[in-house]
Design a protein around this motif. Structure first.
Motif, short mmCIF file in Angstrom:
data_model
loop_
_atom_site.label_atom_id
_atom_site.label_comp_id
_atom_site.label_asym_id
_atom_site.label_seq_id
_atom_site.Cartn_x
_atom_site.Cartn_y
_atom_site.Cartn_z
N ALA A 545 0.81 -1.22 0.00
CA ALA A 545 0.00 0.00 0.00
C ALA A 545 0.84 1.26 0.00
O ALA A 545 0.55 2.22 -0.72
CB ALA A 545 -0.95 0.00 1.19
N GLY A 546 1.89 1.29 0.80
CA GLY A 546 2.72 2.48 0.85
C GLY A 546 3.87 2.48 -0.13
O GLY A 546 4.68 3.41 -0.15
N LEU A 547 3.94 1.42 -0.93
CA LEU A 547 5.08 1.25 -1.83
C LEU A 547 4.73 1.63 -3.26
O LEU A 547 5.56 2.19 -3.98
CB LEU A 547 5.54 -0.21 -1.77
N VAL A 548 3.51 1.31 -3.69
CA VAL A 548 3.09 1.54 -5.07
C VAL A 548 2.39 2.89 -5.16
O VAL A 548 1.40 3.14 -4.47
CB VAL A 548 2.15 0.42 -5.55
N THR A 549 2.91 3.76 -6.01
CA THR A 549 2.26 5.05 -6.25
C THR A 549 1.63 5.02 -7.64
O THR A 549 2.21 4.47 -8.59
CB THR A 549 3.25 6.21 -6.16
N GLY A 568 1.55 2.11 -12.27
CA GLY A 568 2.18 3.05 -11.36
C GLY A 568 3.67 2.86 -11.29
O GLY A 568 4.31 2.42 -12.25
N ARG A 569 4.21 3.16 -10.13
CA ARG A 569 5.66 3.06 -9.93
C ARG A 569 5.95 2.51 -8.54
O ARG A 569 5.18 2.73 -7.60
CB ARG A 569 6.33 4.42 -10.11
N ILE A 570 7.07 1.84 -8.44
CA ILE A 570 7.68 1.51 -7.16
C ILE A 570 8.99 2.27 -7.13
O ILE A 570 9.92 1.95 -7.87
CB ILE A 570 7.89 0.00 -6.99
N VAL A 576 3.34 -2.47 -13.54
CA VAL A 576 1.91 -2.78 -13.57
C VAL A 576 1.65 -3.69 -12.39
O VAL A 576 2.41 -4.64 -12.15
CB VAL A 576 1.51 -3.46 -14.89
N VAL A 577 0.60 -3.41 -11.63
CA VAL A 577 0.25 -4.23 -10.47
C VAL A 577 -1.15 -4.77 -10.69
O VAL A 577 -2.11 -4.00 -10.91
CB VAL A 577 0.29 -3.41 -9.17
#
Length: 764
Positions: A545-549, A568-570, A576-577
């Motif tokens: 949750a706090g990792l993927v923007t 998004g981005r890590i 892609v998630v």
């Protein structure tokens, strides 16, 4: 001056007489080709939309019939090329300014080809440009196939050395044998020059020979210690002598089928067949080993490379022509100083050598100057170029945590990890969270105006209902209703899909389907452009949750629903998630380019440390997927089973407005089912495995497809395909061991999934 002539200009050119050979130039790489006068070269773009350039060295630029569009200067193109460093270096070092032309544009149809003929000897480079594909894009560089047909039949040619460190080049003429010394650490490459030729191999401990003792390879000891019929790259790679000391290990193998339980051919074999005095490997070995003081034998136990023998269903030993093709090889590494001997088998009275003995070539490489990757060859089709097992982008991190890797569909993936083991990894998945490498999944980019029409025709699911950002699980079936594969479809846009599955052949089949219906669509393989990690378990959302923007127009991880994906981005890495998985737990898959894989791994492991995140291997994955009733290709389904018999009938709607491949057969099978996939609760603690027969009384009524000992349920469970008359819940059956009659294990038919049947955990 070298002139290339198109075969269809001025009448059909006479067809060259030699045997065609095919080579693959990977997307984003370069490969050199040397041709003689009259040789024909066909360059083909099997997947479409892949630019390719041909550069000719030593010519003055005069061409006839080639495409007129010039290629960019070679140095500029090579700057963006990553693959095939030896060919790149050779291209850069070639004398003279090469003349280049563009063979295909970026809009070429799949199957586009250019066929040319050289009027004089030529050296050329085929360059296939390509850049790293971002996970949300669909511009994967794909492979180009180059077929060469020589004007004059050429035999006896060996492929170039694997490295510039050759210390011995030894030709073993047809029906002869040769002996040679190898130092510890050196590599031995045994090459089948013209294909379908067996080569018996012997090796002796050189130090023991110097003391008058013969300790040679022992097939029985090797099979016992390795638990395999023949050794191959990976955990079961070594060959032992009768002292149980390893003498060699297999590093690479492009064939994958050999024999290690029979003698090299003997005089007696030919005498019994009516050919007294026939040349044979045993006598050839006796002759060449005499110089090393090795005593002659009437039969030599040997490692019979390329020899295609088998044990049939009635315990008889049979044989057929070898699988090996011209240039196929086995690469070994000496674990001690050795005296070795190799033969070209003399057998010409049966299929052992395709009825015609040919040469074997032996190369020895200095082990201090090279370090070869391990791998077995994988071919998508029988005539495809072999591709050795490869590592995903996560391998540098995985290899620091375990040495237990297995070749899973052409990728080295961990079986388990040294710190925990499968049971601890299993509980981590059920109670906390795990991360695992699933990069072996095949990915195909399906794009073009008719992309939706192709996918709608290819699968039972109604793809037209699929929204952008949505994922659906579906089978892919033949016309008779049997399954080709199963997988997930990602909808990236109105005319953009990504098919994620297990089998390379899915892409070939989709392209053939598109061509058969004249659809304007491209199906391109992006497997090597997308690696993926699965983060699965009750705490997976908290970890990510706090990792993927994500940007404002994409769902956040908290908003992501089951079978949806977001972009998004890590950190700074594009990803892609998707909220998908293969464990039956809440979980996600993260898709990234292999060049950024280590960054993604490090970020996930750091974020997961407070939550007890644990790496998980394939052994634990098999436990959780069987408990959750998730089917596996080759075990729970095949081309002989329809989706209902595979237990995934929910993927086949009763009403779909459009036709799809296999629709009539699947509807017929739905109306008159013969077999059904069921769950089994198994009594006792006996091991149960794939392929065990299931009985009611004396009659066999089905087969176990998958089985495991469930840690959370505390019992052995299985999936089995049974005759519908015996598939009712509560039916008592027996699982047959030994021959199915002498030993029986009681079991009872139960619903599946065995664990969390309502899938509440994955919907959490």
């Amino acid at each position: 001056m070298t002139i290339w002539v198109p075969v269809n200009e001025g009448g059909e050119a006479p067809r060259p007489a030699g045997r065609p050979t095919a080579a693959v130039v990977r997307g984003g790489s370069v490969r050199l080709f040397r041709l003689s006068a009259g040789d024909r070269l066909t360059v083909r773009d099997p997947e479409g939309r892949q630019p390719a350039y041909l550069y000719l060295f030593g010519a003055d630029g005069a061409f006839r019939g080639l495409p007129t569009l010039p290629a960019p200067p070679l140095p500029a193109v090579l700057d963006g090329i990553l693959g095939n460093e030896p060919a790149r270096a050779a291209a850069e070092a070639a004398s003279g300014e090469p003349v280049g032309v563009s063979l295909f544009g970026d809009g070429a149809a799949s199957g586009s080809a250019v066929t040319l003929e050289a009027e004089t000897a030529a050296l050329c480079a085929i360059v296939v440009p390509g850049v790293a594909m971002q996970p949300h894009e669909q511009d994967a560089p794909t492979d180009i196939v180059v077929e060469t047909v020589p004007a004059v039949p050429r035999t006896g040619e060996v492929p170039p050395p694997l490295a510039n460190a050759v210390v011995l080049d030894l030709r073993i003429d047809a029906a002869t044998a040769g002996a040679y010394r190898v130092k510890a650490g050196d590599y031995i490459q045994i090459i089948d020059v013209d294909g379908r030729q067996c080569s018996d191999f012997l090796a002796f401990d050189a130090a023991a020979l110097a003391e008058g003792e013969e300790f040679d390879l022992d097939a029985t000891t090797t099979r016992t210690l390795m638990g395999k019929s023949f050794s191959g790259p990976g955990l079961h790679s070594k060959y032992f002598d009768r002292r149980m000391r390893p003498l060699l290990e297999v590093v690479q193998d492009t064939v994958g089928r050999h024999d290690t339980f029979l003698l090299a051919c003997t005089a007696k074999y030919y005498e019994d067949m009516g050919y007294p005095g026939h040349s044979n490997c045993t006598e050839n070995f006796n002759h060449c080993l005499d110089a090393y003081g090795i005593k002659p034998r009437t039969g030599w136990p040997a490692i019979n490379f390329f020899y295609n023998t088998f044990v049939d269903a009635h315990d008889g030993i049979g044989m057929d022509e070898p699988w090996s093709r011209p240039g196929d090889y086995v690469l070994l590494r000496a674990l001690t100083d050795l005296v070795c001997a190799s033969s070209s088998c003399a057998d010409d009275i049966d299929p052992a050598n395709g009825w015609q003995p040919t040469d074997i070539h032996v190369r020895v490489y200095d082990g201090s100057a090279c370090n070869f990757e391990r791998g077995s060859a994988h071919r998508m089709t029988p005539d495809a170029e072999p591709r050795l097992s490869r590592e995903s982008g996560f391998f540098p991190r995985l290899s620091a945590l375990t040495r237990k890797f297995e070749d899973y569909r052409g990728f080295w993936l961990p079986s388990c990890f040294s710190s925990d083991g499968p049971i601890a990894e299993y509980w981590a998945c059920r109670e906390r969270a795990v991360v695992m490498d699933l990069s072996a999944l095949r990915k195909f980019e399906v794009t073009g105006p008719d992309a939706e029409d192709l996918m709608q025709r290819a699968v039972p699911r109604n793809v037209k209902k699929l929204a952008v950002g949505q994922v659906v699980y579906t089978p892919l079936c033949y016309g008779h209703g049997g399954m080709i594969d199963d997988g997930t479809i990602f909808r990236l846009g109105a005319h953009n899909f990504r098919w994620v599955c297990g089998d390379d052949y899915s892409g070939v089949w989709l392209r053939e389907l598109a061509a058969a219906h004249d659809l304007n669509v491209w199906v391109r393989n992006s497997t090597d452009q997308l690696n993926n990690l699965a983060v699965q378990g009750p705490r997976s959302r908290d970890i990510l949750a706090g990792l993927v923007t994500t940007p404002p127009h994409q769902p956040t991880l908290a908003e992501l629903k089951w079978f949806r994906f977001t972009i998004g981005r890590i950190g700074e890495v594009p990803v892609v998630v998707s909220r998908t998985g293969y464990t039956g737990e809440l979980g996600y898959e993260i898709w990234c380019h292999p060049l950024r894989a280590v960054e993604v791994w490090d970020a996930i492991m750091a974020a997961g440390a407070p939550h007890g995140l644990t790496p998980m291997g394939l052994a634990a994955l098999d436990m959780v997927r069987i408990e959750s009733g998730l089917v596996f290709a080759g075990y729970d389904f095949s081309d002989d089973t329809d989706p209902f018999e595979a237990g995934i009938g929910f993927t086949v709607p009763k009403e779909k407005p459009d036709a799809y491949v296999g629709k009539a057969a699947i509807e017929r099978r739905r109306a008159t089912p013969h077999r059904r996939l069921v769950g089994l609760d198994v009594a006792g603690n006996e091991p149960i495995g794939h392929g065990d027969c299931v009985h009611f009384g004396r009659a066999q009524i089905g087969v176990v497809t998958s089985a495991t000992r469930s840690p959370i349920l505390g019992k052995t469970i299985a999936l089995a395909r049974l005759d519908v008359s015996m598939a009712e819940i509560g039916t008592a059956v027996e699982i047959g061991k030994l021959d199915g009659q002498q030993k029986r294990i009681p079991a009872r038919v139960v619903p599946f999934p065995h664990f969390d049947p309502e899938k509440t955990r994955v919907r959490a």
